[in-house]
Design a protein around this motif. Structure first.
Motif, PDB file in Angstrom:
ATOM      1  N   VAL A   1      -4.293  -4.217   1.239  1.00 18.50           N
ATOM      2  CA  VAL A   1      -3.026  -4.370   2.116  1.00 18.50           C
ATOM      3  C   VAL A   1      -3.184  -5.225   3.350  1.00 18.50           C
ATOM      4  N   VAL A   2      -2.123  -5.628   3.136  1.00 18.21           N
ATOM      5  CA  VAL A   2      -1.565  -6.764   4.266  1.00 18.21           C
ATOM      6  C   VAL A   2      -0.787  -5.324   4.887  1.00 18.21           C
TER       7      VAL A   2
ATOM      8  N   PHE B   1      -7.457   3.851   6.009  1.00 17.93           N
ATOM      9  CA  PHE B   1      -6.174   3.560   4.644  1.00 17.93           C
ATOM     10  C   PHE B   1      -7.086   2.964   3.829  1.00 17.93           C
ATOM     11  N   THR B   2      -6.948   3.696   2.624  1.00 14.26           N
ATOM     12  CA  THR B   2      -7.234   3.621   1.239  1.00 14.26           C
ATOM     13  C   THR B   2      -7.380   2.686   0.339  1.00 14.26           C
ATOM     14  N   ASN B   3      -6.520   1.333   1.034  1.00 22.56           N
ATOM     15  CA  ASN B   3      -6.715   0.300   0.304  1.00 22.56           C
ATOM     16  C   ASN B   3      -6.421  -1.219   1.097  1.00 22.56           C
TER      17      ASN B   3
ATOM     18  N   GLY C   1       0.764  -0.870  -0.017  1.00 22.05           N
ATOM     19  CA  GLY C   1      -0.379  -0.240   0.365  1.00 22.05           C
ATOM     20  C   GLY C   1       1.128   1.046  -0.095  1.00 22.05           C
ATOM     21  N   ILE C   2       0.436   2.162  -0.303  1.00 26.23           N
ATOM     22  CA  ILE C   2       1.254   3.608  -0.343  1.00 26.23           C
ATOM     23  C   ILE C   2       1.717   3.844   1.220  1.00 26.23           C
ATOM     24  N   SER C   3       2.431   4.205   1.096  1.00 24.90           N
ATOM     25  CA  SER C   3       3.858   4.878   2.635  1.00 24.90           C
ATOM     26  C   SER C   3       3.776   3.350   3.190  1.00 24.90           C
ATOM     27  N   GLN C   4       3.578   2.430   2.533  1.00 28.10           N
ATOM     28  CA  GLN C   4       2.999   0.727   3.638  1.00 28.10           C
ATOM     29  C   GLN C   4       2.081   1.057   4.431  1.00 28.10           C
ATOM     30  N   ALA C   5       1.153   0.940   4.138  1.00 36.38           N
ATOM     31  CA  ALA C   5      -0.115   1.794   4.842  1.00 36.38           C
ATOM     32  C   ALA C   5      -0.231   2.299   6.194  1.00 36.38           C
ATOM     33  N   LEU C   6       0.410   2.756   6.191  1.00 36.80           N
ATOM     34  CA  LEU C   6       0.659   3.620   7.773  1.00 36.80           C
ATOM     35  C   LEU C   6       0.270   5.280   7.247  1.00 36.80           C
TER      36      LEU C   6
END
Length: 575
Positions: free
Chosen positions: A233-234, A228-230, A218-223
Motif C-alpha cells: 500500500v502507498v 501495517f498489514t499490507n 489499504g484498510i483505514s487508508q494505511a493508518l
C-alpha cells in the motif's frame, strides 16, 4: 456500467419488507479494485461510509443474484442494498465467504484445465495416478527468461484483498484504525527492464529501468497501525495509480579475483557468472530494502509475509519517499563468506513526503551493514545448513521535530502538540538492527530481527517504531506434510513481532498529537504485538495464491482498542 442477466425462472425469495434501493453504479475498471470479476450486491454494514457516495466501489460480499419479479432475459442494474442489523458472526461469515469462493473457483478452473478431454468433448476420468511432484525450481514464471540474452524483460502483479470485522474501539481519531468492519483491495504491477551494456563477468555493467503502478488502498487508508498489514500500500492514496518510474540504475561489477561463481539473474543484477570477490555499485533511483536488511524468509510481501514490520526492520527509518523509493548510491564489497555495504540516499522534505531533498549537507540517510554467512551453529547442525547474520546501523539527517519539545510547548500553551510545527532546522536520528536466518532442516527455516532507534526525534520516512523484536520461520512443502502429496513451490510461514515507542513519543500521542501514521486522540500505552501466518499456494507456472491472517493486539500501541484480526487473500503473478 455493469448488468446481470436474470434467470428464466427466479428463485423464491423470503418475503421480507424490502428497504428502499439506493442506486450506485459499479465498474470493472476501478483503480481501487483492478480485478476483472462479476460484481455482487453489497450490504451496507460492509460498504464504505467513509468514502464519497459519488465514487464507484467494487463489492465483494456473498452474491445475491436474484431480484424479485425478475423477468426472463431482462437486464437489471446492480444496487447496494441497505441491510438489516446483523450479528458479528454473520459479518465475519460475509467476509470469509467471498475469499473462500475466490480460491475455490481458481482451483476448480486450474484443475479442470489440467484434465484431458475425450474425443466427444466431455472431460475424461483420470485412471492413472499423478506423477510425483517435481523438485522445486529456482524461478517459476509465466514465460521463460533466457540467461544468455543481453536483455532482460520481466514483470509481476500482486493483488491483495484485506478485511477485518468490527473490534473493540471505545474511541478513535483521524489516524486510527477504523473500529467498524471494512475491506480494501490493493494492486501493484511492475515492469522490469534491463540491458547488459558490458557483459564481461569481471567488469560487467547493467542498465536497469523499472516502471510501476500502485493502485487501490489499504484498510483505514494505511493508518492506525505501526506494523501495517499490507506492504504494497502507498501511504498517500491521493497519488493514484498512474504509472511512474520506480527504479532507474547503473549497476557496475568490479572483479577482484579470477575465480568465478554462479549467480542468479535478478532484476537488479543480470550476470550469471560473477567474481567470487568483487565490488558492486548501484547508482540511481532505488529502494534501500532491495540491498539492505534482506532476509530470504521475511522480505518479500509478494510470496511471503505482508506486514510492514515483518518484511522490514520497523525501527529502521530508511530514506524514502511515500512510495518507498529514493535516489542514492549503494556500494557492496562481496567476499566468499561475508559482505560489507554502505548506502547514501536522499531524505524526503517532509515526513512521509513524495518530494526529496537534494541538498546532502542539509538532509541525507547513511546506512552501514555487515553480513556474515559463516555457520551459526556448526556444532549442533549440519555444516551444509545455510545461515546468515546481518548487523546494520543508520544515521538520518533531516528536518525532524523533537517529541519532548513539542510536548512541553503544548502543555505550556494548553494546545495539542504538533510534531511538524517547528522552525526549519536539521536534526539527527540514528539506530541499529540485527537480522538472522538459519536453515534447520531441508524444509524448515527460522529467522528473526531486532531493531532500535533513539526515538527522541520524529518518525519520518518508514513507520512509527522505536524498537522491534521479531521471531518466525517458514516450512516448504517440497516433501509433503501430514501425508499430503509434495508440493515443491508451496510454503507455510509463521512469525511474531512486537513493536514499541519511547516515552516522549508515547506522551505525544497521549496528548492528542498525530504522527504521519498514528494518533487515536489519546493513548493507554502498550506494545503493539502481531502474529502473522500464511500459506502460499502455487497454482500454475507463475501464478500463486496465498491465504494470510494477522492477529494484532493493542493496535497503534493502544490497549484501550483491539484486538483485531485481519484476513487476506493474495494473488501473485510472475511474468
Amino acid at each position: 456500467m455493469m448488468f446481470l442477466l436474470a434467470p428464466k425462472k427466479a428463485l423464491r425469495i423470503d418475503r421480507v419488507r424490502q428497504p428502499e434501493l439506493r442506486r450506485r453504479w459499479v465498474e470493472t475498471a476501478d483503480e481501487r479494485c483492478p480485478i476483472a470479476c462479476t460484481w455482487f450486491t453489497l450490504t451496507e454494514p460492509l460498504s464504505e461510509p467513509d468514502e464519497e457516495p459519488s465514487l464507484t466501489w467494487p463489492a465483494f460480499p456473498w452474491p445475491l443474484f436474484i431480484r424479485p419479479n425478475g423477468k426472463a432475459g431482462s437486464l437489471h442494474p446492480i444496487h447496494i442494498r441497505p441491510a438489516f442489523s446483523i450479528s458479528l458472526f454473520r459479518t465475519f461469515k460475509d467476509f470469509m465467504r467471498p475469499l473462500a469462493a475466490l480460491l475455490l473457483i481458481t482451483l476448480s478452473l486450474v484443475t479442470h484445465a489440467q484434465q484431458p478431454a475425450s474425443a466427444s468433448g466431455a472431460s475424461s476420468v483420470q485412471t492413472s495416478p499423478l506423477p510425483d511432484a517435481p523438485e522445486p525450481t529456482g524461478n517459476v514464471n509465466m514465460f521463460p527468461h533466457p540467461d544468455g540474452s543481453r536483455f532482460f524483460v520481466a514483470g509481476q502483479a500482486n493483488i491483495i484483498f484485506q478485511a477485518h470485522a468490527p473490534f473493540h474501539s471505545p474511541y478513535q481519531s483521524d489516524n486510527s484504525l477504523v473500529g467498524r468492519g471494512e475491506y480494501k483491495t490493493s494492486l501493484i504491477g511492475t515492469l522490469f527492464l534491463g540491458m547488459q551494456a558490458i557483459r564481461s563477468p569481471r567488469a560487467s555493467t547493467d542498465l536497469l529501468l523499472d516502471i510501476e503502478s500502485a493502485g487501490g488502498r489499504g484498510i483505514s487508508q494505511a493508518l492506525g497501525l505501526a506494523g501495517f498489514t499490507n506492504l504494497d500500500v502507498v501511504r498517500n492514496p491521493t497519488l493514484g495509480s498512474k504509472p511512474y518510474i520506480a527504479r532507474v540504475q547503473l549497476h557496475q561489477t568490479i572483479g577482484l579475483s579470477s575465480t568465478l561463481v554462479d549467480a542468479t539473474r535478478t532484476p537488479f543484477s543480470l550476470s550469471t557468472k560473477v567474481p567470487e570477490r568483487r565490488i558492486e555499485l548501484h547508482i540511481g533511483k532505488m529502494s534501500l530494502p532491495d540491498y539492505l536488511d534482506l532476509n530470504s524468509i521475511g522480505t518479500d510481501s509478494h510470496l511471503q509475509f505482508m506486514n510492514w514490520t515483518v518484511d522490514n526492520n520497523g525501527a529502521w527509518d530508511y530514506a524514502a519517499d511515500t512510495r518507498g523509493y529514493t535516489y542514492g548510491v549503494v556500494t557492496e564489497y562481496i567476499d566468499k563468506s561475508w559482505t560489507a555495504r554502505y548506502a547514501l540516499a536522499l531524505m524526503p522534505t517532509v515526513a512521509n513526503g513524495i518530494d526529496l531533498d537534494w541538498n546532502l549537507r542539509r538532509a541525507s540517510g547513511q546506512n552501514f551493514e555487515l553480513e556474515s554467512r559463516y555457520p551459526l551453529f556448526g556444532k549442533f547442525l549440519n555444516s551444509d545448513r545455510k545461515s546468515a547474520v546481518r548487523a546494520m546501523a543508520f544515521v538520518n539527517r533531516a528536518n525532524m521535530g523533537i517529541y519532548r519539545t513539542q510536548n512541553q510547548l503544548a502543555l505550556a500553551t494548553h494546545t495539542t502538540p504538533d510534531i511538524t510545527a517547528h522552525p526549519q532546522f536539521t536534526t539527527v536520528k540514528y539506530g541499529f538492527g540485527l537480522n538472522f536466518e538459519q536453515e534447520l532442516t531441508p524444509n524448515l527455516r527460522a529467522f528473526g530481527r531486532f531493531g532500535w532507534n533513539e526515538g527522541a526525534h520524529q518518525s519520518y520516512a518508514y513507520t512509527e517504531v522505536d524498537q522491534t523484536i521479531e521471531l518466525g520461520g517458514d516450512y516448504s512443502l517440497r516433501s509433503g506434510l501430514f501425508g499430503l502429496k509434495p508440493r515443491p513451490n508451496d510454503k507455510l510461514g509463521l512469525t511474531f513481532v512486537t513493536n514499541a515507542i519511547k516515552r516522549d513519543h508515547q506522551r505525544y500521542l497521549a496528548l492528542g498529537g498525530l504522527g504521519f501514521l498514528l494518533g487515536d486522540g489519546k493513548l493507554h500505552y502498550a506494545r503493539e504485538d502481531i502474529v502473522e501466518a500464511y500459506y502460499n499456494l502455487h497454482i500454475w507456472r507463475g501464478v500463486f495464491y496465498a491465504l494470510d491472517a494477522q492477529y494484532i493486539t493493542h493496535p497503534g500501541y493502544n490497549q484501550d482498542r483491539g484486538p483485531v484480526l485481519v484476513e487476506s487473500v493474495r494473488m501473485h503473478v510472475d511474468f
